[in-house]
Scaffold this motif. Structure first.
Motif, PDB file in Angstrom:
ATOM      1  N   VAL A  35      54.603  63.190  40.973  1.00 31.97           N
ATOM      2  CA  VAL A  35      53.282  63.696  41.333  1.00 31.97           C
ATOM      3  C   VAL A  35      53.236  64.286  42.744  1.00 31.97           C
ATOM      4  O   VAL A  35      52.715  65.390  42.924  1.00 31.97           O
ATOM      5  N   PRO A  36      53.763  63.620  43.772  1.00 32.71           N
ATOM      6  CA  PRO A  36      53.660  64.215  45.115  1.00 32.71           C
ATOM      7  C   PRO A  36      54.297  65.605  45.218  1.00 32.71           C
ATOM      8  O   PRO A  36      53.706  66.520  45.797  1.00 32.71           O
ATOM      9  N   ALA A  37      55.479  65.779  44.646  1.00 33.68           N
ATOM     10  CA  ALA A  37      56.138  67.091  44.698  1.00 33.68           C
ATOM     11  C   ALA A  37      55.363  68.129  43.886  1.00 33.68           C
ATOM     12  O   ALA A  37      55.231  69.287  44.303  1.00 33.68           O
ATOM     13  N   THR A  38      54.823  67.725  42.745  1.00 33.35           N
ATOM     14  CA  THR A  38      54.036  68.644  41.912  1.00 33.35           C
ATOM     15  C   THR A  38      52.769  69.047  42.652  1.00 33.35           C
ATOM     16  O   THR A  38      52.393  70.227  42.674  1.00 33.35           O
ATOM     17  N   ARG A  39      52.124  68.089  43.267  1.00 35.09           N
ATOM     18  CA  ARG A  39      50.912  68.363  44.035  1.00 35.09           C
ATOM     19  C   ARG A  39      51.212  69.360  45.172  1.00 35.09           C
ATOM     20  O   ARG A  39      50.462  70.312  45.398  1.00 35.09           O
ATOM     21  N   ASP A  40      52.323  69.156  45.882  1.00 36.29           N
ATOM     22  CA  ASP A  40      52.712  70.069  46.968  1.00 36.29           C
ATOM     23  C   ASP A  40      52.954  71.484  46.440  1.00 36.29           C
ATOM     24  O   ASP A  40      52.555  72.470  47.066  1.00 36.29           O
ATOM     25  N   THR A  41      53.609  71.587  45.293  1.00 38.23           N
ATOM     26  CA  THR A  41      53.867  72.894  44.684  1.00 38.23           C
ATOM     27  C   THR A  41      52.564  73.599  44.337  1.00 38.23           C
ATOM     28  O   THR A  41      52.401  74.795  44.601  1.00 38.23           O
ATOM     29  N   LEU A  42      51.626  72.864  43.755  1.00 33.78           N
ATOM     30  CA  LEU A  42      50.339  73.450  43.391  1.00 33.78           C
ATOM     31  C   LEU A  42      49.559  73.870  44.632  1.00 33.78           C
ATOM     32  O   LEU A  42      48.937  74.936  44.649  1.00 33.78           O
ATOM     33  N   GLU A  43      49.603  73.051  45.666  1.00 32.54           N
ATOM     34  CA  GLU A  43      48.931  73.397  46.929  1.00 32.54           C
ATOM     35  C   GLU A  43      49.489  74.704  47.491  1.00 32.54           C
ATOM     36  O   GLU A  43      48.746  75.529  48.020  1.00 32.54           O
ATOM     37  N   ALA A  44      50.805  74.882  47.376  1.00 38.85           N
ATOM     38  CA  ALA A  44      51.438  76.104  47.895  1.00 38.85           C
ATOM     39  C   ALA A  44      51.008  77.342  47.107  1.00 38.85           C
ATOM     40  O   ALA A  44      51.055  78.460  47.636  1.00 38.85           O
ATOM     41  N   LEU A  45      50.582  77.171  45.873  1.00 39.50           N
ATOM     42  CA  LEU A  45      50.131  78.292  45.038  1.00 39.50           C
ATOM     43  C   LEU A  45      48.667  78.648  45.273  1.00 39.50           C
ATOM     44  O   LEU A  45      48.219  79.721  44.875  1.00 39.50           O
ATOM     45  N   ARG A  46      47.951  77.731  45.895  1.00 40.74           N
ATOM     46  CA  ARG A  46      46.506  77.901  46.072  1.00 40.74           C
ATOM     47  C   ARG A  46      46.202  79.104  46.953  1.00 40.74           C
ATOM     48  O   ARG A  46      46.878  79.345  47.948  1.00 40.74           O
ATOM     49  N   PRO A  47      45.143  79.823  46.583  1.00 44.54           N
ATOM     50  CA  PRO A  47      44.678  80.886  47.470  1.00 44.54           C
ATOM     51  C   PRO A  47      44.225  80.275  48.809  1.00 44.54           C
ATOM     52  O   PRO A  47      44.133  79.060  48.947  1.00 44.54           O
ATOM     53  N   THR A  48      43.899  81.099  49.757  1.00 45.06           N
ATOM     54  CA  THR A  48      43.573  80.610  51.097  1.00 45.06           C
ATOM     55  C   THR A  48      42.380  79.667  51.125  1.00 45.06           C
ATOM     56  O   THR A  48      42.256  78.874  52.038  1.00 45.06           O
ATOM     57  N   HIS A  49      41.496  79.733  50.150  1.00 45.26           N
ATOM     58  CA  HIS A  49      40.340  78.832  50.115  1.00 45.26           C
ATOM     59  C   HIS A  49      40.064  78.426  48.675  1.00 45.26           C
ATOM     60  O   HIS A  49      40.468  79.097  47.739  1.00 45.26           O
ATOM     61  N   GLY A  50      39.396  77.318  48.515  1.00 48.13           N
ATOM     62  CA  GLY A  50      39.020  76.860  47.172  1.00 48.13           C
ATOM     63  C   GLY A  50      40.187  76.243  46.432  1.00 48.13           C
ATOM     64  O   GLY A  50      41.185  75.832  47.007  1.00 48.13           O
ATOM     65  N   LYS A  51      40.038  76.198  45.122  1.00 46.05           N
ATOM     66  CA  LYS A  51      41.060  75.610  44.267  1.00 46.05           C
ATOM     67  C   LYS A  51      41.817  76.725  43.539  1.00 46.05           C
ATOM     68  O   LYS A  51      41.374  77.870  43.503  1.00 46.05           O
ATOM     69  N   LEU A  52      42.930  76.361  42.959  1.00 43.78           N
ATOM     70  CA  LEU A  52      43.701  77.292  42.142  1.00 43.78           C
ATOM     71  C   LEU A  52      43.023  77.347  40.777  1.00 43.78           C
ATOM     72  O   LEU A  52      43.003  76.352  40.046  1.00 43.78           O
ATOM     73  N   HIS A  53      42.432  78.484  40.460  1.00 45.13           N
ATOM     74  CA  HIS A  53      41.691  78.632  39.209  1.00 45.13           C
ATOM     75  C   HIS A  53      42.154  79.906  38.510  1.00 45.13           C
ATOM     76  O   HIS A  53      42.175  80.976  39.116  1.00 45.13           O
ATOM     77  N   TRP A  54      42.532  79.780  37.240  1.00 41.68           N
ATOM     78  CA  TRP A  54      43.096  80.885  36.462  1.00 41.68           C
ATOM     79  C   TRP A  54      42.235  82.141  36.534  1.00 41.68           C
ATOM     80  O   TRP A  54      42.739  83.237  36.737  1.00 41.68           O
ATOM     81  N   HIS A  55      40.939  81.979  36.360  1.00 42.36           N
ATOM     82  CA  HIS A  55      40.054  83.152  36.301  1.00 42.36           C
ATOM     83  C   HIS A  55      39.928  83.872  37.632  1.00 42.36           C
ATOM     84  O   HIS A  55      39.468  85.009  37.663  1.00 42.36           O
ATOM     85  N   ASP A  56      40.333  83.237  38.724  1.00 42.08           N
ATOM     86  CA  ASP A  56      40.254  83.867  40.036  1.00 42.08           C
ATOM     87  C   ASP A  56      41.523  84.635  40.400  1.00 42.08           C
ATOM     88  O   ASP A  56      41.577  85.278  41.449  1.00 42.08           O
ATOM     89  N   LEU A  57      42.555  84.546  39.562  1.00 41.67           N
ATOM     90  CA  LEU A  57      43.840  85.170  39.868  1.00 41.67           C
ATOM     91  C   LEU A  57      43.979  86.537  39.220  1.00 41.67           C
ATOM     92  O   LEU A  57      43.495  86.758  38.103  1.00 41.67           O
ATOM     93  N   ASN A  58      44.676  87.436  39.884  1.00 44.46           N
ATOM     94  CA  ASN A  58      44.979  88.734  39.281  1.00 44.46           C
ATOM     95  C   ASN A  58      46.237  88.593  38.411  1.00 44.46           C
ATOM     96  O   ASN A  58      46.919  87.557  38.471  1.00 44.46           O
ATOM     97  N   PRO A  59      46.561  89.580  37.586  1.00 46.92           N
ATOM     98  CA  PRO A  59      47.707  89.448  36.669  1.00 46.92           C
ATOM     99  C   PRO A  59      49.030  89.114  37.374  1.00 46.92           C
ATOM    100  O   PRO A  59      49.818  88.312  36.863  1.00 46.92           O
ATOM    101  N   ARG A  60      49.280  89.687  38.517  1.00 39.67           N
ATOM    102  CA  ARG A  60      50.533  89.408  39.233  1.00 39.67           C
ATOM    103  C   ARG A  60      50.570  87.950  39.702  1.00 39.67           C
ATOM    104  O   ARG A  60      51.584  87.262  39.567  1.00 39.67           O
ATOM    105  N   GLU A  61      49.443  87.458  40.216  1.00 42.47           N
ATOM    106  CA  GLU A  61      49.363  86.062  40.664  1.00 42.47           C
ATOM    107  C   GLU A  61      49.508  85.112  39.476  1.00 42.47           C
ATOM    108  O   GLU A  61      50.175  84.077  39.588  1.00 42.47           O
ATOM    109  N   ARG A  62      48.910  85.464  38.352  1.00 43.15           N
ATOM    110  CA  ARG A  62      49.024  84.613  37.158  1.00 43.15           C
ATOM    111  C   ARG A  62      50.479  84.502  36.717  1.00 43.15           C
ATOM    112  O   ARG A  62      50.938  83.411  36.371  1.00 43.15           O
ATOM    113  N   GLN A  63      51.193  85.608  36.724  1.00 45.76           N
ATOM    114  CA  GLN A  63      52.596  85.582  36.310  1.00 45.76           C
ATOM    115  C   GLN A  63      53.431  84.722  37.249  1.00 45.76           C
ATOM    116  O   GLN A  63      54.280  83.952  36.821  1.00 45.76           O
ATOM    117  N   ARG A  64      53.152  84.824  38.537  1.00 49.33           N
ATOM    118  CA  ARG A  64      53.860  84.013  39.526  1.00 49.33           C
ATOM    119  C   ARG A  64      53.575  82.528  39.292  1.00 49.33           C
ATOM    120  O   ARG A  64      54.488  81.699  39.306  1.00 49.33           O
TER     121      ARG A  64
END
Length: 190
Positions: A35-64
């Motif tokens: 969990v800690p490593a997974t959480r860190d990975t997800l945090e690194a994917l987060r946009p500069t503010h808010g949470k990582l949310h599929w509908h807020d991402l553009n196609p290139r970000e979604r693929q990444r």
């Protein structure tokens, strides 16, 4: 010693691109030690503010994001109820939750944290779980609770998987190869 398994869950309602509206309830299972490593990975994917949310991402970000998720030590389950009547979404959720909880228990998951909803709807989820326990569908060893996605990045994981799954289903293609091997799906009739 076997690590306890924890799952994080989210829901999505999909109608665009489908023959009939669908209710999706998904969970991502992660070993507690990972969990800690997974959480860190997800945090690194987060946009500069808010949470990582599929509908807020553009196609290139979604693929990444899908590419990175495919490399995580996680297993994903998605339960689909379709067709749904939008006036009966909670019935679809209860049916999906029943199947999801049963599948999680069969994978020896000890805790499920669902994304928080309104107090009334979270209480409804907990009543559903109590009823499932009474029918011996969900063992008492599986704890089910709700969590705030602003405070818990692990709740972003099922959001991303449901987004990728829903997009693939709407486009009538297989889900991205990066996560296909770590995903099981189930259909329930609403």
């Amino acid at each position: 010693m076997i690590c306890p398994l924890h799952a994080w869950g989210d829901e999505s309602i999909r109608s665009h691109g489908l023959d009939a509206p669908a209710y999706l309830l998904g969970a991502s299972i992660v070993d507690t030690d990972d969990v800690p490593a997974t959480r860190d990975t997800l945090e690194a994917l987060r946009p500069t503010h808010g949470k990582l949310h599929w509908h807020d991402l553009n196609p290139r970000e979604r693929q990444r994001v899908v590419s990175v998720i495919g490399k995580l030590e996680a297993f994903h389950l998605v339960v689909v109820a379709s067709p749904i009547d939008h006036r009966r979404e909670e019935r679809a959720r209860a049916l999906c939750l029943e199947r999801l909880a049963w599948e999680l228990a069969s994978h020896d998951v000890t805790a499920l944290t669902l994304e928080a909803r309104s107090r009334r709807l979270m209480d409804r989820d907990l009543r559903t779980v109590r009823a499932l326990r009474g029918r011996f569908v969900v063992p008492s060893s599986l704890r089910i609770q709700h969590g705030d996605p602003k405070a818990e990045p692990m709740l972003w994981l099922p959001d991303q998987v449901l987004g990728a799954f829903g997009r693939a289903r709407a486009e009538r293609r297989e889900i991205d190869a990066a996560i296909r091997g770590s995903l099981d799906t189930f259909d329930v009739e609403p």
